[in-house]
Scaffold this motif. Structure first.
Motif, PDB file in Angstrom:
ATOM      1  N   GLY A 208      39.521 -73.634 -85.288  1.00 59.64           N
ATOM      2  CA  GLY A 208      38.358 -73.495 -85.216  1.00 59.64           C
ATOM      3  C   GLY A 208      37.709 -72.236 -85.988  1.00 59.64           C
ATOM      4  O   GLY A 208      38.568 -70.976 -85.893  1.00 59.64           O
ATOM      5  N   PRO A 209      36.470 -72.243 -86.515  1.00 53.74           N
ATOM      6  CA  PRO A 209      35.995 -71.010 -87.184  1.00 53.74           C
ATOM      7  C   PRO A 209      35.849 -69.999 -85.916  1.00 53.74           C
ATOM      8  O   PRO A 209      35.694 -70.129 -84.411  1.00 53.74           O
ATOM      9  N   SER A 210      35.808 -68.611 -86.572  1.00 52.33           N
ATOM     10  CA  SER A 210      35.622 -67.435 -85.516  1.00 52.33           C
ATOM     11  C   SER A 210      34.359 -67.685 -84.807  1.00 52.33           C
ATOM     12  O   SER A 210      33.375 -68.234 -85.406  1.00 52.33           O
ATOM     13  N   GLY A 211      34.324 -67.555 -83.523  1.00 55.73           N
ATOM     14  CA  GLY A 211      33.157 -67.658 -82.569  1.00 55.73           C
ATOM     15  C   GLY A 211      33.237 -68.890 -81.953  1.00 55.73           C
ATOM     16  O   GLY A 211      32.350 -69.187 -81.006  1.00 55.73           O
ATOM     17  N   THR A 212      34.214 -69.921 -82.281  1.00 54.18           N
ATOM     18  CA  THR A 212      33.849 -71.055 -81.532  1.00 54.18           C
ATOM     19  C   THR A 212      35.222 -71.647 -80.810  1.00 54.18           C
ATOM     20  O   THR A 212      35.595 -72.831 -80.503  1.00 54.18           O
ATOM     21  N   THR A 213      35.984 -70.663 -80.526  1.00 47.72           N
ATOM     22  CA  THR A 213      37.587 -70.685 -80.074  1.00 47.72           C
ATOM     23  C   THR A 213      37.859 -70.179 -78.792  1.00 47.72           C
ATOM     24  O   THR A 213      37.088 -69.433 -78.337  1.00 47.72           O
ATOM     25  N   CYS A 214      38.827 -70.912 -78.083  1.00 43.90           N
ATOM     26  CA  CYS A 214      39.322 -70.270 -76.781  1.00 43.90           C
ATOM     27  C   CYS A 214      39.868 -68.821 -77.320  1.00 43.90           C
ATOM     28  O   CYS A 214      40.228 -68.557 -78.527  1.00 43.90           O
ATOM     29  N   ASP A 215      40.208 -68.022 -76.335  1.00 43.21           N
ATOM     30  CA  ASP A 215      40.933 -66.808 -76.449  1.00 43.21           C
ATOM     31  C   ASP A 215      42.151 -66.954 -76.109  1.00 43.21           C
ATOM     32  O   ASP A 215      42.821 -67.534 -75.126  1.00 43.21           O
ATOM     33  N   VAL A 216      43.230 -66.542 -77.166  1.00 45.40           N
ATOM     34  CA  VAL A 216      44.701 -66.600 -77.214  1.00 45.40           C
ATOM     35  C   VAL A 216      45.171 -65.085 -77.057  1.00 45.40           C
ATOM     36  O   VAL A 216      44.930 -64.483 -78.067  1.00 45.40           O
ATOM     37  N   PHE A 217      45.870 -64.946 -76.069  1.00 45.01           N
ATOM     38  CA  PHE A 217      46.487 -63.680 -75.636  1.00 45.01           C
ATOM     39  C   PHE A 217      47.980 -63.665 -75.754  1.00 45.01           C
ATOM     40  O   PHE A 217      48.582 -64.629 -74.887  1.00 45.01           O
ATOM     41  N   GLN A 218      48.608 -62.583 -76.390  1.00 44.33           N
ATOM     42  CA  GLN A 218      50.158 -62.301 -76.036  1.00 44.33           C
ATOM     43  C   GLN A 218      50.167 -61.541 -75.010  1.00 44.33           C
ATOM     44  O   GLN A 218      49.777 -60.438 -74.778  1.00 44.33           O
ATOM     45  N   ARG A 219      50.893 -61.914 -73.916  1.00 43.88           N
ATOM     46  CA  ARG A 219      51.109 -61.178 -72.679  1.00 43.88           C
ATOM     47  C   ARG A 219      52.510 -60.537 -72.911  1.00 43.88           C
ATOM     48  O   ARG A 219      53.357 -61.213 -73.356  1.00 43.88           O
ATOM     49  N   PRO A 220      52.971 -59.633 -71.911  1.00 46.87           N
ATOM     50  CA  PRO A 220      54.245 -59.171 -72.096  1.00 46.87           C
ATOM     51  C   PRO A 220      55.338 -60.280 -71.727  1.00 46.87           C
ATOM     52  O   PRO A 220      56.483 -60.219 -71.988  1.00 46.87           O
ATOM     53  N   ASN A 221      54.755 -61.317 -71.027  1.00 46.95           N
ATOM     54  CA  ASN A 221      55.904 -62.413 -70.775  1.00 46.95           C
ATOM     55  C   ASN A 221      55.619 -63.777 -71.121  1.00 46.95           C
ATOM     56  O   ASN A 221      56.131 -64.839 -70.791  1.00 46.95           O
ATOM     57  N   GLY A 222      54.500 -63.864 -72.360  1.00 48.08           N
ATOM     58  CA  GLY A 222      54.355 -65.280 -72.494  1.00 48.08           C
ATOM     59  C   GLY A 222      53.004 -65.115 -73.511  1.00 48.08           C
ATOM     60  O   GLY A 222      52.236 -63.940 -73.654  1.00 48.08           O
ATOM     61  N   TYR A 223      52.455 -66.329 -73.934  1.00 49.51           N
ATOM     62  CA  TYR A 223      51.043 -66.672 -74.441  1.00 49.51           C
ATOM     63  C   TYR A 223      50.217 -67.254 -73.469  1.00 49.51           C
ATOM     64  O   TYR A 223      50.692 -68.291 -72.894  1.00 49.51           O
ATOM     65  N   GLU A 224      49.031 -66.734 -73.218  1.00 52.00           N
ATOM     66  CA  GLU A 224      48.012 -67.266 -72.493  1.00 52.00           C
ATOM     67  C   GLU A 224      46.684 -67.853 -73.345  1.00 52.00           C
ATOM     68  O   GLU A 224      46.390 -66.941 -74.099  1.00 52.00           O
ATOM     69  N   VAL A 225      46.166 -68.853 -72.847  1.00 51.91           N
ATOM     70  CA  VAL A 225      45.088 -69.373 -73.479  1.00 51.91           C
ATOM     71  C   VAL A 225      43.705 -69.639 -72.428  1.00 51.91           C
ATOM     72  O   VAL A 225      43.925 -69.989 -71.439  1.00 51.91           O
ATOM     73  N   ILE A 226      42.690 -68.821 -72.792  1.00 55.45           N
ATOM     74  CA  ILE A 226      41.617 -68.270 -71.866  1.00 55.45           C
ATOM     75  C   ILE A 226      40.223 -69.426 -72.256  1.00 55.45           C
ATOM     76  O   ILE A 226      40.014 -69.101 -73.447  1.00 55.45           O
ATOM     77  N   ALA A 227      39.660 -69.820 -71.556  1.00 60.88           N
ATOM     78  CA  ALA A 227      38.615 -70.572 -71.846  1.00 60.88           C
ATOM     79  C   ALA A 227      37.381 -69.756 -72.354  1.00 60.88           C
ATOM     80  O   ALA A 227      37.125 -68.628 -71.702  1.00 60.88           O
ATOM     81  N   ASP A 228      36.811 -69.963 -73.336  1.00 60.68           N
ATOM     82  CA  ASP A 228      35.862 -68.808 -74.119  1.00 60.68           C
ATOM     83  C   ASP A 228      34.505 -69.236 -73.528  1.00 60.68           C
ATOM     84  O   ASP A 228      33.456 -68.372 -73.754  1.00 60.68           O
TER      85      ASP A 228
END
Length: 418
Positions: A208-228
């Motif tokens: 999705g375009p910038s500003g319309t998407t969930c936040d995806v973070f790399q953590r030390p132990n994996g990848y996390e998707v957070i509701a925007d």
């Protein structure tokens, strides 16, 4: 401007879509269970068919902003196995994926069943399109395409011994290379060297375009998707693959997003799928660079502003680098240096002078783009091109974006006509 056509089904969407409940093929249900068994956390989302762009992830219940939707632990990731250690990271991961999927006791087949098939890439990726279509590609598409083909040529050259030893074909490698190209992540565990990996389930998420998407973070132990934001049941969740313009999206992923609101739909149909790609731009190097004298080119090279010029459809403005380059042709050294340092003109605003300087080459580009638009549109309706109708439609869409952006920019400038 090319005449506005009757509304067509778009090749890709660009924002969160409301999706009606749907019965899934068993392979996606099986893969969901498979992912959970490997430690993937999946909360209130499921795979679903998204009108106009295949599979995606949709919510199954209300989700609050900041809630964790997905988590893919490192142990669930697919990593390169060292089969081709001297190849690029992408080639290493592709070779490892071939080996894992072809193994007699492969645990990857359940995952592979959810991937695109080779014919999907054949019709969506420009590197797989018939060579004669290249005469109709915008220059801005050819540039990333040629770089991609150079990378692929190096990669397949680096894995020849691996392919021969495993009795794999070049077509096998091309398919897995395309899978990795469109579905991989960079992961760096603490204290370890980073590598390219594939993450199960998270790869369902559409761009999705910038500003319309969930936040995806790399953590030390994996990848996390957070509701925007807050979601209701039945909405698609999106992720941002990067701040890519539509040329790069087309070359690497085989889709595009509307450059401006309502570009591919009628005003009364406006909705979340009409969210424009604010990252899109119309590249202008082939227009601006020939206008610059050798002295000006040297000046721009010294300050890192030689090349990378663009028109920004979302704001209908020239990018800063273009403003700098044209002003280098129009202003004194003191005036130009002041603009470079401060982003504004020393005395009188020179924006209209910049527009007048570009008026003729912009008209020439608009004429060329409008001609290509009509050509590919005509071919799309010929029976002899029925097998590449999707390819022609994608080219038609990109030329429509170019003509729309250039036309809108010129219409706002004094003395311009289309």
């Amino acid at each position: 401007m090319p005449p506005r056509l009757a509304k067509r089904a778009r090749v890709s969407g660009s924002g969160p879509a409301m999706v009606a409940p749907d019965t899934h093929e068993d392979k996606h249900v099986v893969f969901t269970a498979w992912s959970k068994q490997r430690g993937v956390e999946i909360k209130n989302v499921k795979p679903a068919k998204i009108p106009g762009r295949g599979l995606g992830l949709v919510t199954t219940a209300k989700i609050k902003v900041g809630a964790r939707i997905l988590f893919v632990p490192e142990k669930a990731m697919f990593k390169p196995d060292g089969s081709v250690p001297h190849a690029s990271p992408q080639a290493q991961l592709a070779a490892s994926a071939i080996k894992a999927c072809r193994a007699a006791d492969s645990h990857m087949e359940i995952w592979k069943e959810t991937w695109p098939v080779d014919s999907d890439f054949q019709h969506s990726l420009p590197m797989r399109w018939p060579h004669e279509l290249r005469a109709h590609f915008p220059v801005s598409v050819m540039q990333p395409l040629l770089r991609q083909e150079e990378d692929y040529a190096k990669d397949i050259g680096a894995v020849q011994d691996f392919l021969a030893a495993g009795n794999y074909t070049a077509e096998d490698f091309r398919y897995y290379w395309s899978i990795v190209n469109s579905r991989s992540f960079h992961f760096k565990a603490k204290g370890k060297v980073g590598t390219m990996v594939m993450c199960p389930f998270i790869d369902y998420i559409n761009h999705g375009p910038s500003g319309t998407t969930c936040d995806v973070f790399q953590r030390p132990n994996g990848y996390e998707v957070i509701a925007d934001r807050d979601y209701v049941a039945g909405e698609e969740i999106l992720a941002n693959y990067g701040a890519h313009n539509n040329d790069k999206l087309l070359v690497h992923y085989g889709f595009m997003i509307a450059s401006v609101a309502n570009e591919w739909s009628d005003e009364e149909d406006a909705g979340p799928n009409d969210t424009p790609n604010r990252d899109d731009d119309i590249r202008l190097d082939h227009i601006v660079l020939p206008l610059l004298t050798p002295t000006v080119r040297a000046q721009l090279q010294d300050v890192g502003f030689l090349g990378g010029y663009a028109l920004l459809p979302a704001t209908n403005e020239l990018c800063f680098k273009t403003q700098v380059a044209v002003r280098a042709m129009l202003l004194t050294c003191n005036e130009w240096e002041y603009f470079v340092e401060n982003g504004e003109d020393l005395a009188e605003d020179q924006s209209e002078a910049v527009s007048r300087f570009l008026l003729h080459p912009f008209h020439q580009y608009w004429d060329h783009a409008a001609g290509e638009f009509r050509t590919v549109e005509d071919k799309r309706d010929w029976e002899e091109y029925s097998s590449i109708k999707n390819e022609l439609e994608m080219l038609r869409m990109r030329w429509l974006q170019v003509t729309t952006a250039i036309g809108c920019y010129m219409d706002m400038k004094p003395g311009s006509t289309t």
